[in-house]
Enzyme design. Structure first.
Site, mmCIF file in Angstrom:
data_model
loop_
_atom_site.group_PDB
_atom_site.id
_atom_site.type_symbol
_atom_site.label_atom_id
_atom_site.label_comp_id
_atom_site.label_asym_id
_atom_site.label_seq_id
_atom_site.Cartn_x
_atom_site.Cartn_y
_atom_site.Cartn_z
ATOM 1 N N HIS A 1 0.677 -1.111 0.022
ATOM 2 C CA HIS A 1 -0.111 -0.007 0.065
ATOM 3 C C HIS A 1 0.832 1.244 -0.126
ATOM 4 O O HIS A 1 0.281 2.336 0.189
ATOM 5 C CB HIS A 1 -1.041 0.017 1.310
ATOM 6 C CG HIS A 1 -1.918 -1.072 1.170
ATOM 7 N ND1 HIS A 1 -2.736 -1.463 2.305
ATOM 8 C CD2 HIS A 1 -2.457 -1.770 0.015
ATOM 9 C CE1 HIS A 1 -3.498 -2.599 1.909
ATOM 10 N NE2 HIS A 1 -3.323 -2.592 0.472
ATOM 11 N N CYS B 1 2.596 21.271 -5.476
ATOM 12 C CA CYS B 1 3.707 20.901 -5.888
ATOM 13 C C CYS B 1 4.641 21.932 -6.258
ATOM 14 O O CYS B 1 4.371 22.910 -7.021
ATOM 15 C CB CYS B 1 3.644 19.905 -7.064
ATOM 16 S SG CYS B 1 5.320 19.364 -7.872
ATOM 17 N N GLY C 1 -1.159 -10.487 11.971
ATOM 18 C CA GLY C 1 -1.871 -9.186 12.191
ATOM 19 C C GLY C 1 -2.566 -8.442 11.312
ATOM 20 O O GLY C 1 -2.630 -7.326 11.281
ATOM 21 N N GLY D 1 -7.702 -11.502 16.244
ATOM 22 C CA GLY D 1 -9.085 -11.607 16.192
ATOM 23 C C GLY D 1 -9.307 -12.582 14.835
ATOM 24 O O GLY D 1 -8.417 -13.081 14.390
ATOM 25 N N CYS E 1 0.537 -10.372 18.393
ATOM 26 C CA CYS E 1 1.543 -10.676 17.368
ATOM 27 C C CYS E 1 2.873 -10.829 18.127
ATOM 28 O O CYS E 1 3.654 -11.701 17.720
ATOM 29 C CB CYS E 1 1.658 -9.467 16.386
ATOM 30 S SG CYS E 1 0.165 -9.609 15.072
#
Length: 289
Positions: free
Chosen positions: A130, A191, A231, A259, A275
């Site tokens: 991502h 920009c 996770g 979960g 985790c």
């Protein structure tokens, strides 16, 4: 607040030793990580253990690109919240995954997180599915600058904003819930090269992950003997599709987290634990095999 998708029944529960044995027999596994890996570093996650949003839905791409006010709200909150991500350091979960990579248990690591903490912990083969929050890109000319530079621009254009804003609650990925503020007063820099729209170099909700990244992740999965999800609730398709593909190819899928996930129906087994604690127990079990 958006409702969660219905979740399947939990996969077969495995002890840390059983999961360690399964991973050792199918090493190196491809790993997908989610927000649960970074919560101990002070970066909140999006969802609870039932897959529901903990807060309102995050910024959508259409709102960011289609509304100047949406960009004002995003950058005003991000100006305050970015410091949380900037100060974050790898926790025991990041370090454990890096150690398992050095041992050959973990192969390519595909992360849905945008904080760069796997690389900071020393994981050698990381794909940021991502994107990265520490970079800002121009949607017009493609120029990429460090987020630290853009932070300076935001603060210069909005002197005293961070100090005046009342912080309510830190939210995921550098966002923060603010008190009663007038976002319409916030100045959004453009920009420096072309005057175009600046956006964090991450995939927003409602945005498509770049094809090259998806293809690289599928190539890594094709070469891997197993998939291990750590996770992540897998509530978004960008991560869940790899579970579906692994299961369709007959590859075992293992889960680690607190979960139930969207991928429990396809998983060969799960270890339900925090985790960091779960990774520590698995690492210990591997060391004593």
């Amino acid at each position: 607040m958006a409702s969660a998708r219905p979740l399947p029944e939990p996969a077969l529960e495995l002890s840390a030793a059983e999961l360690a044995d399964a991973l050792a027999c199918r090493a190196p596994a491809m790993v997908i990580t989610g927000a649960g890996v970074s919560t101990a570093s002070g970066i909140p996650d999006y969802r609870d253990h039932a897959g529901s949003w903990k807060r309102g839905s995050p910024m959508q791409l259409a709102e960011f690109t289609g509304s100047h006010y949406g960009r004002q709200r995003y950058w005003a909150r991000s100006l305050v919240g970015w410091r949380t991500v900037e100060r974050a350091r790898p926790n025991a979960a990041h370090r454990a995954l890096a150690g398992l990579a050095r041992q050959g248990i973990v192969g390519p690591l595909i992360t849905q997180n945008v904080d760069g903490l796997h690389q900071a912990a020393g994981s050698p083969d990381v794909l940021d599915l991502h994107g990265r929050l520490d970079r800002v890109e121009c949607r017009d000319c493609g120029r990429v600058i460090p987020r630290a530079r853009h932070q300076d621009q935001l603060e210069a254009a909005n002197p005293g904003w961070a100090e005046a804003a009342r912080r309510r609650e830190i939210a995921p990925d550098g966002d923060v819930e603010l008190g009663d503020v007038d976002y319409g007063r916030f100045v959004v820099p453009t920009c420096e090269a072309c005057g175009g729209m600046l956006k964090p170099a991450v995939t927003f909700f409602g945005e498509t992950v770049p094809t090259a990244r998806v293809e690289a992740a599928f190539a890594a999965l094709e070469a891997a003997p197993a998939l291990w999800v750590v996770g992540s609730s897998l509530m978004v398709w960008s991560g869940y599709r790899f579970v579906r593909a692994a299961a369709a190819a007959g590859k075992p899928v293992y889960l680690l987290g607190l979960g139930i996930t969207r991928g429990d129906a396809e998983a060969s087994g799960r270890h339900t634990a925090d985790c960091a604690e779960g990774l520590a127990a698995i690492s210990e079990a591997l060391a004593t095999r």
